[in-house]
Design an enzyme around this catalytic site. Sequence first.
Site, short mmCIF file in Angstrom:
data_model
loop_
_atom_site.label_atom_id
_atom_site.label_comp_id
_atom_site.label_asym_id
_atom_site.label_seq_id
_atom_site.Cartn_x
_atom_site.Cartn_y
_atom_site.Cartn_z
N THR A 57 0.85 -1.19 0.00
CA THR A 57 0.00 0.00 0.00
C THR A 57 0.88 1.24 0.00
OG1 THR A 57 -0.11 0.00 2.43
CG2 THR A 57 -1.93 -1.07 1.24
N ASN A 59 1.51 4.80 0.92
CA ASN A 59 0.95 5.68 1.94
C ASN A 59 1.16 7.14 1.58
OD1 ASN A 59 1.29 3.04 3.12
ND2 ASN A 59 1.19 3.93 5.15
N GLU A 153 -3.72 4.67 2.99
CA GLU A 153 -2.92 3.65 2.30
C GLU A 153 -3.63 3.20 1.05
OE1 GLU A 153 -1.58 0.32 4.52
OE2 GLU A 153 -2.37 1.19 6.36
P1 ADP Z 1 4.96 1.04 3.62
O1 ADP Z 1 4.61 0.48 4.95
O2 ADP Z 1 6.22 1.86 3.63
O3 ADP Z 1 3.81 1.79 3.01
P2 ADP Z 1 4.34 -1.33 2.07
O4 ADP Z 1 4.83 -2.66 2.50
O5 ADP Z 1 2.90 -0.99 2.28
O6 ADP Z 1 5.28 -0.24 2.69
O7 ADP Z 1 4.67 -1.23 0.52
C1 ADP Z 1 4.31 -0.06 -0.17
C2 ADP Z 1 5.33 0.38 -1.18
O8 ADP Z 1 5.47 -0.62 -2.20
C3 ADP Z 1 4.85 1.63 -1.91
O9 ADP Z 1 5.24 2.81 -1.24
C4 ADP Z 1 5.53 1.51 -3.26
O10 ADP Z 1 6.84 2.04 -3.21
C5 ADP Z 1 5.61 0.00 -3.48
N1 ADP Z 1 4.55 -0.55 -4.37
C6 ADP Z 1 4.81 -1.39 -5.42
N2 ADP Z 1 3.69 -1.78 -6.02
C7 ADP Z 1 2.66 -1.19 -5.37
C8 ADP Z 1 1.24 -1.24 -5.57
N3 ADP Z 1 0.68 -1.96 -6.55
N4 ADP Z 1 0.47 -0.51 -4.73
C9 ADP Z 1 1.04 0.20 -3.73
N5 ADP Z 1 2.37 0.29 -3.50
C10 ADP Z 1 3.20 -0.42 -4.31
N1 RBF Z 2 -6.80 -2.84 8.51
C1 RBF Z 2 -7.64 -3.20 9.52
O1 RBF Z 2 -7.24 -3.31 10.67
N2 RBF Z 2 -8.98 -3.44 9.27
C2 RBF Z 2 -9.52 -3.34 8.02
O2 RBF Z 2 -10.72 -3.55 7.86
C3 RBF Z 2 -8.64 -2.99 6.94
N3 RBF Z 2 -9.11 -2.90 5.67
C4 RBF Z 2 -8.24 -2.57 4.65
C5 RBF Z 2 -8.72 -2.51 3.35
C6 RBF Z 2 -7.86 -2.17 2.29
C7 RBF Z 2 -8.40 -2.12 0.90
C8 RBF Z 2 -6.50 -1.88 2.57
C9 RBF Z 2 -5.56 -1.53 1.46
C10 RBF Z 2 -6.02 -1.95 3.85
C11 RBF Z 2 -6.88 -2.28 4.91
N4 RBF Z 2 -6.42 -2.37 6.22
C12 RBF Z 2 -7.27 -2.73 7.25
C13 RBF Z 2 -5.07 -1.92 6.56
C14 RBF Z 2 -4.03 -3.00 6.69
O3 RBF Z 2 -4.04 -3.48 8.00
C15 RBF Z 2 -2.71 -2.29 6.34
O4 RBF Z 2 -2.68 -2.06 4.96
C16 RBF Z 2 -1.50 -3.01 6.78
O5 RBF Z 2 -1.46 -3.07 8.17
C17 RBF Z 2 -0.23 -2.34 6.27
O6 RBF Z 2 -0.05 -1.09 6.82
MG MG Z 3 1.85 0.87 3.00
#
Ligand code: ADP
Ligand code: RBF
Ligand code: MG
Length: 229
Positions: A57, A59, A153
């Site tokens: 995701t 952020n 996110e």
């Molecule tokens: P963070 O906790 O730092 O947000 P994540 O584990 O959620 O890290 O990974 C997110 C990162 O992965 C994004 O910031 C981006 O650099 C990369 N990324 C690659 N593909 C995607 C995608 N399809 N959607 C979102 N982020 C992506």
């Molecule tokens: N986190 C929760 O604790 N409860 C949720 O219902 C929840 N729904 C999510 C739905 C989507 C589409 C996404 C992208 C994330 C959601 N998350 C939720 C957040 C998830 O816990 C988080 O992406 C990870 O912890 C990474 O930061």
């Molecule tokens: Mg993220």
Amino acid sequence: MAEQAKPPKEKEKLKRPSTPRTAIAGPPNPSTPFPIRLSGPIVKGFGRGSAELGIPTANIDPSTLEAAGQSSVQSGVYYGFCSLPIHLSSSESTAPQFPNGKRPSEHALIPTSYPAPIAEEGVGEGERNRTTFYAVLSIGHNPFYANDTRSIEVHIMHAFAPHQFDLYGLEMRLMVLGFIRPEYDYDSLDSLVEDIWVDVGVAQGSLEREGYKRFVEDKWLADGAKAVD
Ligand code: ADP
Ligand code: RBF
Ligand code: MG
């Protein structure tokens, strides 16, 4: 005075209901407060998305909500479009990257492919400096993890090639168009992950309706300042 039923406060953790998920969320056309336009650089989160859930995701800072006059927007899961200042060599549809290549469950709403991004060839007139993607996002405290602060996110519906994977620092433009569900607490990580993949399918189905799909041509998303209206 009779006790009135009160809606749950945001601080009270909602448990995931046992009712089945629906394929589409929201009305046929975006209605108030949508569309909500947020923009900001992609920042570091907790590092859990990819590592723990297998769902990256991107952020952006929650203060972008204040900048848009939307700081009191309800926490929850939303769908919309987002754009990034990148050009893809190919704007073909890609497939979700499930951990170990394995579908998290046989749930019928979990998609087998992502919609194609909207790149240069996707626009008629005007200038496109950005690629637009389908997006599903969460705004909130992630009750499963009990975060202290709200986060925004975005799971971008595209499987980036390994050399494109690092998107940190890029300015994301995000147009939020509809609400899917509140955030829930879950009994297991697997059930959270399954629900997020279902959200991806629900977001896709919801955005593919006429009233929403037209926003892929939005000029702010495309950065098509020179386009003629
Ligand atoms: P963070 O906790 O730092 O947000 P994540 O584990 O959620 O890290 O990974 C997110 C990162 O992965 C994004 O910031 C981006 O650099 C990369 N990324 C690659 N593909 C995607 C995608 N399809 N959607 C979102 N982020 C992506
Ligand atoms: N986190 C929760 O604790 N409860 C949720 O219902 C929840 N729904 C999510 C739905 C989507 C589409 C996404 C992208 C994330 C959601 N998350 C939720 C957040 C998830 O816990 C988080 O992406 C990870 O912890 C990474 O930061
Ligand atoms: Mg993220």
